[in-house]
Design a protein around this motif. Sequence first.
Motif, PDB file in Angstrom:
ATOM      1  N   TYR A 177       0.807  -1.215   0.000  1.00  0.00           N
ATOM      2  CA  TYR A 177       0.000   0.000   0.000  1.00  0.00           C
ATOM      3  C   TYR A 177       0.845   1.272   0.000  1.00  0.00           C
ATOM      4  O   TYR A 177       0.312   2.370   0.088  1.00  0.00           O
ATOM      5  CB  TYR A 177      -0.947  -0.001   1.210  1.00  0.00           C
ATOM      6  N   GLY A 178       2.177   1.123  -0.091  1.00  0.00           N
ATOM      7  CA  GLY A 178       3.037   2.293  -0.218  1.00  0.00           C
ATOM      8  C   GLY A 178       2.932   2.870  -1.617  1.00  0.00           C
ATOM      9  O   GLY A 178       2.569   2.188  -2.566  1.00  0.00           O
ATOM     10  N   THR A 179       3.265   4.124  -1.729  1.00  0.00           N
ATOM     11  CA  THR A 179       3.155   4.787  -3.031  1.00  0.00           C
ATOM     12  C   THR A 179       4.466   4.677  -3.801  1.00  0.00           C
ATOM     13  O   THR A 179       5.534   4.976  -3.270  1.00  0.00           O
ATOM     14  CB  THR A 179       2.808   6.277  -2.842  1.00  0.00           C
ATOM     15  N   GLY A 180       4.373   4.236  -5.062  1.00  0.00           N
ATOM     16  CA  GLY A 180       5.530   4.223  -5.966  1.00  0.00           C
ATOM     17  C   GLY A 180       6.729   3.522  -5.374  1.00  0.00           C
ATOM     18  O   GLY A 180       6.677   2.377  -4.955  1.00  0.00           O
ATOM     19  N   ASP A 181       7.849   4.258  -5.310  1.00  0.00           N
ATOM     20  CA  ASP A 181       9.087   3.703  -4.778  1.00  0.00           C
ATOM     21  C   ASP A 181       9.421   4.362  -3.443  1.00  0.00           C
ATOM     22  O   ASP A 181      10.570   4.677  -3.162  1.00  0.00           O
ATOM     23  CB  ASP A 181      10.232   3.903  -5.775  1.00  0.00           C
ATOM     24  N   SER A 182       8.423   4.600  -2.625  1.00  0.00           N
ATOM     25  CA  SER A 182       8.615   5.309  -1.367  1.00  0.00           C
ATOM     26  C   SER A 182       9.466   4.504  -0.391  1.00  0.00           C
ATOM     27  O   SER A 182       9.631   3.295  -0.518  1.00  0.00           O
ATOM     28  CB  SER A 182       7.259   5.628  -0.726  1.00  0.00           C
ATOM     29  N   GLU A 183       9.978   5.195   0.605  1.00  0.00           N
ATOM     30  CA  GLU A 183      10.812   4.573   1.629  1.00  0.00           C
ATOM     31  C   GLU A 183       9.945   3.972   2.741  1.00  0.00           C
ATOM     32  O   GLU A 183       8.863   4.461   3.053  1.00  0.00           O
ATOM     33  CB  GLU A 183      11.774   5.594   2.230  1.00  0.00           C
ATOM     34  N   ILE A 184      10.467   2.909   3.326  1.00  0.00           N
ATOM     35  CA  ILE A 184       9.838   2.271   4.480  1.00  0.00           C
ATOM     36  C   ILE A 184      10.881   2.237   5.588  1.00  0.00           C
ATOM     37  O   ILE A 184      11.993   1.738   5.377  1.00  0.00           O
ATOM     38  CB  ILE A 184       9.362   0.845   4.148  1.00  0.00           C
ATOM     39  N   LEU A 185      10.547   2.768   6.740  1.00  0.00           N
ATOM     40  CA  LEU A 185      11.498   2.833   7.847  1.00  0.00           C
ATOM     41  C   LEU A 185      11.124   1.807   8.907  1.00  0.00           C
ATOM     42  O   LEU A 185      10.007   1.803   9.419  1.00  0.00           O
ATOM     43  CB  LEU A 185      11.525   4.228   8.465  1.00  0.00           C
ATOM     44  N   VAL A 186      12.088   0.944   9.228  1.00  0.00           N
ATOM     45  CA  VAL A 186      11.924  -0.025  10.311  1.00  0.00           C
ATOM     46  C   VAL A 186      12.884   0.381  11.425  1.00  0.00           C
ATOM     47  O   VAL A 186      14.096   0.416  11.222  1.00  0.00           O
ATOM     48  CB  VAL A 186      12.223  -1.461   9.837  1.00  0.00           C
ATOM     49  N   LYS A 187      12.324   0.689  12.587  1.00  0.00           N
ATOM     50  CA  LYS A 187      13.136   1.213  13.684  1.00  0.00           C
ATOM     51  C   LYS A 187      12.883   0.420  14.956  1.00  0.00           C
ATOM     52  O   LYS A 187      11.748   0.016  15.227  1.00  0.00           O
ATOM     53  CB  LYS A 187      12.800   2.685  13.913  1.00  0.00           C
ATOM     54  N   ASP A 194      10.944  -2.110  28.077  1.00  0.00           N
ATOM     55  CA  ASP A 194      10.150  -2.468  26.904  1.00  0.00           C
ATOM     56  C   ASP A 194      10.958  -2.336  25.616  1.00  0.00           C
ATOM     57  O   ASP A 194      11.710  -1.369  25.441  1.00  0.00           O
ATOM     58  CB  ASP A 194       8.908  -1.578  26.799  1.00  0.00           C
ATOM     59  N   VAL A 195      10.789  -3.307  24.734  1.00  0.00           N
ATOM     60  CA  VAL A 195      11.410  -3.276  23.409  1.00  0.00           C
ATOM     61  C   VAL A 195      10.341  -2.873  22.400  1.00  0.00           C
ATOM     62  O   VAL A 195       9.272  -3.471  22.352  1.00  0.00           O
ATOM     63  CB  VAL A 195      11.985  -4.656  23.037  1.00  0.00           C
ATOM     64  N   LEU A 196      10.631  -1.847  21.598  1.00  0.00           N
ATOM     65  CA  LEU A 196       9.665  -1.375  20.610  1.00  0.00           C
ATOM     66  C   LEU A 196      10.247  -1.485  19.202  1.00  0.00           C
ATOM     67  O   LEU A 196      11.424  -1.193  18.985  1.00  0.00           O
ATOM     68  CB  LEU A 196       9.275   0.082  20.882  1.00  0.00           C
ATOM     69  N   VAL A 197       9.417  -1.914  18.268  1.00  0.00           N
ATOM     70  CA  VAL A 197       9.785  -1.958  16.848  1.00  0.00           C
ATOM     71  C   VAL A 197       8.634  -1.345  16.061  1.00  0.00           C
ATOM     72  O   VAL A 197       7.476  -1.716  16.257  1.00  0.00           O
ATOM     73  CB  VAL A 197      10.045  -3.398  16.363  1.00  0.00           C
ATOM     74  N   SER A 198       8.943  -0.405  15.179  1.00  0.00           N
ATOM     75  CA  SER A 198       7.904   0.234  14.368  1.00  0.00           C
ATOM     76  C   SER A 198       8.213   0.071  12.887  1.00  0.00           C
ATOM     77  O   SER A 198       9.375  -0.013  12.486  1.00  0.00           O
ATOM     78  CB  SER A 198       7.793   1.723  14.710  1.00  0.00           C
ATOM     79  N   VAL A 199       7.155   0.007  12.090  1.00  0.00           N
ATOM     80  CA  VAL A 199       7.268  -0.019  10.631  1.00  0.00           C
ATOM     81  C   VAL A 199       6.474   1.172  10.110  1.00  0.00           C
ATOM     82  O   VAL A 199       5.266   1.250  10.308  1.00  0.00           O
ATOM     83  CB  VAL A 199       6.704  -1.330  10.040  1.00  0.00           C
ATOM     84  N   THR A 200       7.161   2.113   9.474  1.00  0.00           N
ATOM     85  CA  THR A 200       6.520   3.349   9.010  1.00  0.00           C
ATOM     86  C   THR A 200       6.603   3.441   7.491  1.00  0.00           C
ATOM     87  O   THR A 200       7.673   3.278   6.911  1.00  0.00           O
ATOM     88  CB  THR A 200       7.222   4.583   9.620  1.00  0.00           C
ATOM     89  N   ASP A 201       5.454   3.676   6.863  1.00  0.00           N
ATOM     90  CA  ASP A 201       5.444   3.834   5.405  1.00  0.00           C
ATOM     91  C   ASP A 201       4.785   5.157   5.041  1.00  0.00           C
ATOM     92  O   ASP A 201       4.331   5.898   5.906  1.00  0.00           O
ATOM     93  CB  ASP A 201       4.714   2.659   4.726  1.00  0.00           C
ATOM     94  N   HIS A 202       4.746   5.445   3.760  1.00  0.00           N
ATOM     95  CA  HIS A 202       4.126   6.685   3.264  1.00  0.00           C
ATOM     96  C   HIS A 202       2.997   6.333   2.313  1.00  0.00           C
ATOM     97  O   HIS A 202       2.861   6.916   1.241  1.00  0.00           O
ATOM     98  CB  HIS A 202       5.182   7.559   2.572  1.00  0.00           C
ATOM     99  N   GLY A 203       2.195   5.365   2.736  1.00  0.00           N
ATOM    100  CA  GLY A 203       1.130   4.873   1.881  1.00  0.00           C
ATOM    101  C   GLY A 203      -0.163   5.653   2.022  1.00  0.00           C
ATOM    102  O   GLY A 203      -0.186   6.781   2.530  1.00  0.00           O
ATOM    103  N   ILE A 204      -1.252   5.018   1.601  1.00  0.00           N
ATOM    104  CA  ILE A 204      -2.541   5.697   1.544  1.00  0.00           C
ATOM    105  C   ILE A 204      -3.213   5.806   2.906  1.00  0.00           C
ATOM    106  O   ILE A 204      -4.185   6.537   3.068  1.00  0.00           O
ATOM    107  CB  ILE A 204      -3.494   4.968   0.574  1.00  0.00           C
TER     108      ILE A 204
END
Length: 223
Positions: A177-187, A194-204
Amino acid sequence: ISLGRDTMFSATVRDITLRAQSETAMRRAHEELGHSLKKQIELNKTQAEFVSMVSHEFRTPLTIIDMTAQRILRSKEGHSAEDLANRARKIRDAVKRMAGLMESMLSSATMSAGELRIECTPCDLRRLVDGACARQQEIAPRHRILVDIAALPAEIMADGPAVEQILTNLLSNAVKYGTGDSEILVKGWLVGDDVLVSVTDHGIGIDKEDLPKMFDKYFRAKT
């Protein structure tokens, strides 16, 4: 035959009582029928959502198997033993993931019955995150997956396959669902214990009205 007033009154009361009982029985039957119909509608909806979810879950490992096999077949110059071994490992990893998904599907009934067991063992979270990202990057080369997990601990106690499934779902959605060739950040980072992991996209994104349903079993948003 002459009937006394008491006899006729008793007969009238009996008739009224029988009609009331009949109406009560009909109303109860109507309510039970409505309840059964509602349950059937909910079951049909759940089955449709389940099929959709299964299709979504299995798409990633099947794509890996297909892409790897195609690359082996397309190569005209042959492969080194090391290259073939590497591609064979990718296929086996994808098959193992599908087997794990099947186990997960079967455990959904166990979860519904309140009997889900989480098997926590020492887990190399960095390797797990890196592996999930590498698989998605190979499937979706147009997207750029950025990984920032240096702040994660070397090892945690967790159900590794379950965590991997969650990460793969988030990453595949970010790619799909990301747009085109956008970046996806996994942090990944720590907050106290607590251990946190996030997945951030620039989708719709997700429609506001769908947000309350995000944790409903098998729910998929309109977008």
